[in-house]
Design an enzyme around this catalytic site. Structure first.
Site, PDB file in Angstrom:
ATOM      1  N   THR A 270      -0.764  -4.467   9.375  1.00 61.92           N
ATOM      2  CA  THR A 270      -1.646  -4.746  10.516  1.00 61.92           C
ATOM      3  C   THR A 270      -2.036  -6.228  10.441  1.00 61.92           C
ATOM      4  O   THR A 270      -3.176  -6.567  10.164  1.00 61.92           O
ATOM      5  CB  THR A 270      -2.934  -3.879  10.477  1.00 61.92           C
ATOM      6  OG1 THR A 270      -3.577  -4.061   9.193  1.00 61.92           O
ATOM      7  CG2 THR A 270      -2.645  -2.432  10.685  1.00 61.92           C
TER       8      THR A 270
ATOM      9  N   LYS B  23      -8.120 -11.534   6.374  1.00 59.02           N
ATOM     10  CA  LYS B  23      -7.722 -10.795   7.585  1.00 59.02           C
ATOM     11  C   LYS B  23      -8.807  -9.784   7.994  1.00 59.02           C
ATOM     12  O   LYS B  23      -9.144  -9.666   9.166  1.00 59.02           O
ATOM     13  CB  LYS B  23      -6.405 -10.070   7.283  1.00 59.02           C
ATOM     14  CG  LYS B  23      -5.939  -9.108   8.335  1.00 59.02           C
ATOM     15  CD  LYS B  23      -4.516  -8.652   8.063  1.00 59.02           C
ATOM     16  CE  LYS B  23      -4.396  -7.624   6.965  1.00 59.02           C
ATOM     17  NZ  LYS B  23      -4.849  -6.281   7.338  1.00 59.02           N
TER      18      LYS B  23
ATOM     19  N   CYS C 200      -6.000  -9.390   2.336  1.00 58.79           N
ATOM     20  CA  CYS C 200      -7.048  -8.469   2.805  1.00 58.79           C
ATOM     21  C   CYS C 200      -8.326  -9.153   3.254  1.00 58.79           C
ATOM     22  O   CYS C 200      -8.704  -9.041   4.420  1.00 58.79           O
ATOM     23  CB  CYS C 200      -7.352  -7.453   1.716  1.00 58.79           C
ATOM     24  SG  CYS C 200      -5.876  -6.615   1.161  1.00 58.79           S
TER      25      CYS C 200
ATOM     26  N   LYS D 286      -4.249 -14.767  -6.638  1.00 58.60           N
ATOM     27  CA  LYS D 286      -4.924 -14.219  -7.816  1.00 58.60           C
ATOM     28  C   LYS D 286      -3.847 -13.938  -8.873  1.00 58.60           C
ATOM     29  O   LYS D 286      -2.650 -13.976  -8.545  1.00 58.60           O
ATOM     30  CB  LYS D 286      -5.706 -12.947  -7.473  1.00 58.60           C
ATOM     31  CG  LYS D 286      -4.828 -11.820  -6.952  1.00 58.60           C
ATOM     32  CD  LYS D 286      -5.633 -10.621  -6.529  1.00 58.60           C
ATOM     33  CE  LYS D 286      -5.912  -9.702  -7.692  1.00 58.60           C
ATOM     34  NZ  LYS D 286      -6.518  -8.433  -7.279  1.00 58.60           N
TER      35      LYS D 286
ATOM     36  N   VAL E  21       0.832  -1.214   0.000  1.00 57.74           N
ATOM     37  CA  VAL E  21       0.000   0.000   0.000  1.00 57.74           C
ATOM     38  C   VAL E  21       0.861   1.255   0.000  1.00 57.74           C
ATOM     39  O   VAL E  21       0.641   2.184  -0.787  1.00 57.74           O
ATOM     40  CB  VAL E  21      -0.928   0.002   1.245  1.00 57.74           C
ATOM     41  CG1 VAL E  21      -1.664   1.322   1.374  1.00 57.74           C
ATOM     42  CG2 VAL E  21      -1.907  -1.147   1.176  1.00 57.74           C
TER      43      VAL E  21
ATOM     44  N   ASN F 207     -14.731  -4.435   2.220  1.00 57.90           N
ATOM     45  CA  ASN F 207     -14.082  -5.733   1.999  1.00 57.90           C
ATOM     46  C   ASN F 207     -14.979  -6.896   2.433  1.00 57.90           C
ATOM     47  O   ASN F 207     -15.049  -7.918   1.756  1.00 57.90           O
ATOM     48  CB  ASN F 207     -12.741  -5.798   2.731  1.00 57.90           C
ATOM     49  CG  ASN F 207     -11.613  -5.239   1.870  1.00 57.90           C
ATOM     50  OD1 ASN F 207     -11.847  -4.792   0.747  1.00 57.90           O
ATOM     51  ND2 ASN F 207     -10.400  -5.269   2.379  1.00 57.90           N
TER      52      ASN F 207
ATOM     53  N   ALA G  14     -17.263 -17.546  -9.353  1.00 57.43           N
ATOM     54  CA  ALA G  14     -17.097 -18.664  -8.422  1.00 57.43           C
ATOM     55  C   ALA G  14     -15.684 -19.210  -8.548  1.00 57.43           C
ATOM     56  O   ALA G  14     -15.080 -19.164  -9.624  1.00 57.43           O
ATOM     57  CB  ALA G  14     -18.121 -19.754  -8.745  1.00 57.43           C
TER      58      ALA G  14
ATOM     59  N   GLY H  39      -8.674 -15.425  -1.183  1.00 55.88           N
ATOM     60  CA  GLY H  39      -7.445 -15.416  -0.384  1.00 55.88           C
ATOM     61  C   GLY H  39      -6.875 -14.010  -0.381  1.00 55.88           C
ATOM     62  O   GLY H  39      -7.605 -13.032  -0.531  1.00 55.88           O
TER      63      GLY H  39
ATOM     64  N   GLU I  57      -4.558  -5.799  -5.653  1.00 57.25           N
ATOM     65  CA  GLU I  57      -3.239  -6.216  -6.139  1.00 57.25           C
ATOM     66  C   GLU I  57      -3.364  -6.581  -7.607  1.00 57.25           C
ATOM     67  O   GLU I  57      -4.368  -7.146  -8.031  1.00 57.25           O
ATOM     68  CB  GLU I  57      -2.727  -7.414  -5.341  1.00 57.25           C
ATOM     69  CG  GLU I  57      -2.381  -7.027  -3.930  1.00 57.25           C
ATOM     70  CD  GLU I  57      -1.632  -8.116  -3.173  1.00 57.25           C
ATOM     71  OE1 GLU I  57      -1.068  -9.013  -3.808  1.00 57.25           O
ATOM     72  OE2 GLU I  57      -1.613  -8.035  -1.944  1.00 57.25           O
TER      73      GLU I  57
HETATM   74  C1  UGA Z   1      -9.115  -6.471  -2.103  1.00 59.30           C
HETATM   75  C2  UGA Z   1     -10.166  -5.449  -2.546  1.00 59.30           C
HETATM   76  O1  UGA Z   1     -10.737  -5.828  -3.813  1.00 59.30           O
HETATM   77  C3  UGA Z   1      -9.569  -4.058  -2.647  1.00 59.30           C
HETATM   78  O2  UGA Z   1     -10.587  -3.096  -2.949  1.00 59.30           O
HETATM   79  C4  UGA Z   1      -8.930  -3.697  -1.297  1.00 59.30           C
HETATM   80  O3  UGA Z   1      -8.287  -2.443  -1.340  1.00 59.30           O
HETATM   81  C5  UGA Z   1      -7.886  -4.741  -0.950  1.00 59.30           C
HETATM   82  O4  UGA Z   1      -8.518  -6.032  -0.886  1.00 59.30           O
HETATM   83  C6  UGA Z   1      -7.287  -4.352   0.378  1.00 59.30           C
HETATM   84  O5  UGA Z   1      -8.032  -4.338   1.371  1.00 59.30           O
HETATM   85  O6  UGA Z   1      -6.131  -3.944   0.416  1.00 59.30           O
HETATM   86  P1  UGA Z   1      -7.173  -7.847  -3.366  1.00 59.30           P
HETATM   87  O7  UGA Z   1      -7.113  -8.662  -2.115  1.00 59.30           O
HETATM   88  O8  UGA Z   1      -5.927  -7.331  -3.954  1.00 59.30           O
HETATM   89  O9  UGA Z   1      -8.135  -6.560  -3.136  1.00 59.30           O
HETATM   90  O10 UGA Z   1      -7.819  -8.739  -4.501  1.00 59.30           O
HETATM   91  P2  UGA Z   1      -9.273  -9.004  -5.094  1.00 59.30           P
HETATM   92  O11 UGA Z   1      -9.222  -8.780  -6.537  1.00 59.30           O
HETATM   93  O12 UGA Z   1     -10.317  -8.296  -4.351  1.00 59.30           O
HETATM   94  O13 UGA Z   1      -9.406 -10.586  -4.835  1.00 59.30           O
HETATM   95  C7  UGA Z   1      -9.451 -11.119  -3.512  1.00 59.30           C
HETATM   96  C8  UGA Z   1      -9.736 -12.597  -3.564  1.00 59.30           C
HETATM   97  O14 UGA Z   1     -11.072 -12.837  -3.992  1.00 59.30           O
HETATM   98  C9  UGA Z   1      -8.847 -13.379  -4.548  1.00 59.30           C
HETATM   99  O15 UGA Z   1      -8.469 -14.597  -3.946  1.00 59.30           O
HETATM  100  C10 UGA Z   1      -9.752 -13.624  -5.734  1.00 59.30           C
HETATM  101  O16 UGA Z   1      -9.420 -14.791  -6.455  1.00 59.30           O
HETATM  102  C11 UGA Z   1     -11.098 -13.771  -5.055  1.00 59.30           C
HETATM  103  N1  UGA Z   1     -12.230 -13.448  -5.946  1.00 59.30           N
HETATM  104  C12 UGA Z   1     -12.433 -12.182  -6.389  1.00 59.30           C
HETATM  105  C13 UGA Z   1     -13.118 -14.463  -6.311  1.00 59.30           C
HETATM  106  O17 UGA Z   1     -12.949 -15.645  -5.920  1.00 59.30           O
HETATM  107  N2  UGA Z   1     -14.174 -14.147  -7.113  1.00 59.30           N
HETATM  108  C14 UGA Z   1     -14.394 -12.886  -7.561  1.00 59.30           C
HETATM  109  O18 UGA Z   1     -15.401 -12.676  -8.276  1.00 59.30           O
HETATM  110  C15 UGA Z   1     -13.496 -11.884  -7.195  1.00 59.30           C
END
Ligand code: UGA
Length: 435
Positions: A86, A266, A263, A324, A11, A211, A255, A260, A155
């Site tokens: 954190t 946690k 964010c 991801k 961040v 989140n 789906a 994971g 990310e």
């Molecule tokens: C997430 C949020 O999307 C951000 O807005 C936030 O700023 C960030 O956490 C944070 O708190 O710092 P991030 O963890 O980088 O971002 O990734 P995401 O794209 O949100 O994906 C999170 C997880 O959800 C991944 O494991 C992804 O595979 C899964 N996911 C996401 C799904 O299984 N299905 C979906 O439709 C979308």
């Protein structure tokens, strides 16, 4: 404006580089000397598309620098961000705020003139009050405000998310702090990005609520996908059918093997703990945490079933290890549950990931790591898609089939259209099997 970013993690570094790109003068601080040395030499501590170029451009323009000694920079700063980690506290689900409080104390000692101290780390409600108290106690004559400015970066898409956000949220208690933050985000403000100004505690809660809501959305579609499997429906079409309703929206309805990353797991846990502490439990979030943990484990059985009921003595090619695509981050990745689970059941694991091999090799034992997807599949009894990297979408199906010992393909991300994989014994999530 002069900005200091305490913490050059994901961040802090992305935000610092982007603020420099907005034209501000930014100093990024970290206690880790080798990290700072690397950054000064253009070596990024994380893989994030476009970050190296952005850092390089702004360093060369004289707007961005790195140091382990923040004293001078904080003394000159208009705004000091706290962007330290954190992590989940060992033994319970609360966020560990010791790094935030240590940063607050350090900042307090160096303040000169009016400064806004901004929490960018994801922190539970009330942390801003605590930071305020620490700074006041450490330096009673300091002139400052404490604000909350949560980040919503994903990310792999962080720079785009920073420069074109849906909204910016600022929580503060004084007009002076709001004015400074509005000036900081001026380029976005001019583009008519909504800048939501709230009380500090509200801003802190917005981050967790956002989140947790997204996690609930994913948990919901994952459970719907199981029902699709049971009744013979197609989850992608269900997601489309509900997502076209503007009240629901089409995003975060893919789906998969469970969410994971650093964010969602946690933050849902920390929100749940806060809610219980205040005697206002959010049962829907408690449920999604449990559902997601079980989801990762259930993927092991799914793979076992696709391979005829047992993986013992079989070789499985795992494609994708990171939580991801477009990141090397392995934190809370489903692979960390699925790979050991398959090994416990007697499977030999071969794995390939475009960016995560180094991180993964420190976290997974007895895995044969490969340099490419095709090499990974050679003579394997099945291939499993665990992360939806684009390069896996483009794999040559004929070549894949020829390399695999048996054409079992388990796609836990639904990346292939069903008509492309007719020649495989293909199992995906909430969609018909092709065999
Ligand atoms: C997430 C949020 O999307 C951000 O807005 C936030 O700023 C960030 O956490 C944070 O708190 O710092 P991030 O963890 O980088 O971002 O990734 P995401 O794209 O949100 O994906 C999170 C997880 O959800 C991944 O494991 C992804 O595979 C899964 N996911 C996401 C799904 O299984 N299905 C979906 O439709 C979308």
């Amino acid at each position: 404006m002069r900005v200091v970013m305490i913490g050059t993690g994901y961040v802090g570094l992305v935000s610092g580089a982007c603020f420099a790109d907005f034209g501000h003068t930014v100093t990024c601080v970290d206690k880790d000397q080798s990290k700072i040395d690397n950054l000064e030499n253009g070596v990024m501590p994380i893989y994030e598309p476009g970050l190296d170029v952005l850092v390089d451009t702004n360093v060369k323009a004289g707007r961005l620098d790195f140091t382990t000694d923040p004293e001078t920079a904080i003394g000159e700063a208009d705004i000091v961000f706290i962007a330290v980690g954190t992590p989940t506290r060992r033994g319970d689900g609360h966020a560990d705020l010791s790094y935030v409080y240590a940063a607050a104390e350090e900042i307090a000692g160096y303040l000169k003139g009016y400064t806004v101290i901004v929490n960018k780390s994801t922190v539970p409600v009330g942390t801003g009050d605590e930071v305020d108290a620490i700074v006041q106690k450490t330096n009673p004559s300091a002139e400052f405000d404490v604000a909350s400015n949560p980040e919503f970066l994903r990310e792999g898409a962080a720079i785009e998310d920073f420069k074109r956000p849906d909204r910016v949220v600022v929580g503060a208690q004084s007009d002076k702090a709001f004015e400074a933050m509005t000036e900081l985000y001026r380029p976005l403000y001019l583009n008519e990005t909504p800048l939501l100004k709230t009380e500090r505690r509200t801003a802190e809660l917005i981050k967790y609520a956002a989140n947790a809501f997204l996690a609930v959305k994913i948990g919901f579609i994952n459970e719907i996908s199981d029902l699709c499997d049971a009744v013979g429906a197609n989850v992608q079409q269900v997601a489309k059918g509900i997502g076209l309703d503007n009240r629901i929206g089409s995003k975060f309805l893919h789906a998969g093997p469970g969410y994971g990353g650093s964010c969602f797991p946690k933050d849902t846990l920390a929100l749940s703990k806060t809610a219980h502490d205040y005697d206002a439990p959010i049962s829907i979030v408690d449920t999604v945490i449990k559902s997601n943990d079980e989801r990762k484990v259930s993927m092991i059985q799914r793979i076992e079933k696709a391979m005829g009921g047992s993986v013992s003595g079989k070789t499985i090619a795992i494609l994708g290890l990171t939580f991801k695509p477009n990141t090397d981050d392995m934190r809370e990745a489903p692979s960390l549950v699925i790979v050991p689970g398959l090994q416990e059941r007697g499977a030999n694991i071969r794995a390939y990931d475009p960016q995560g091999l180094k991180e993964a090799s420190e976290l997974l034992d007895n895995v044969e790591f490969c340099d490419g997807a095709y090499e990974c599949m050679e003579d394997a009894d099945a291939a499993v898609i665990l992360t939806e990297w684009n390069e896996f979408r483009a794999l040559d199906k004929g070549r894949m089939k020829a390399l695999l010992k048996s054409p079992t393909l388990v796609d836990l991300r639904n990346i292939y259209p069903l008509d492309e994989v007719k020649d495989f014994d293909y199992h995906s999530i909430g969609r018909p099997t092709t065999s």
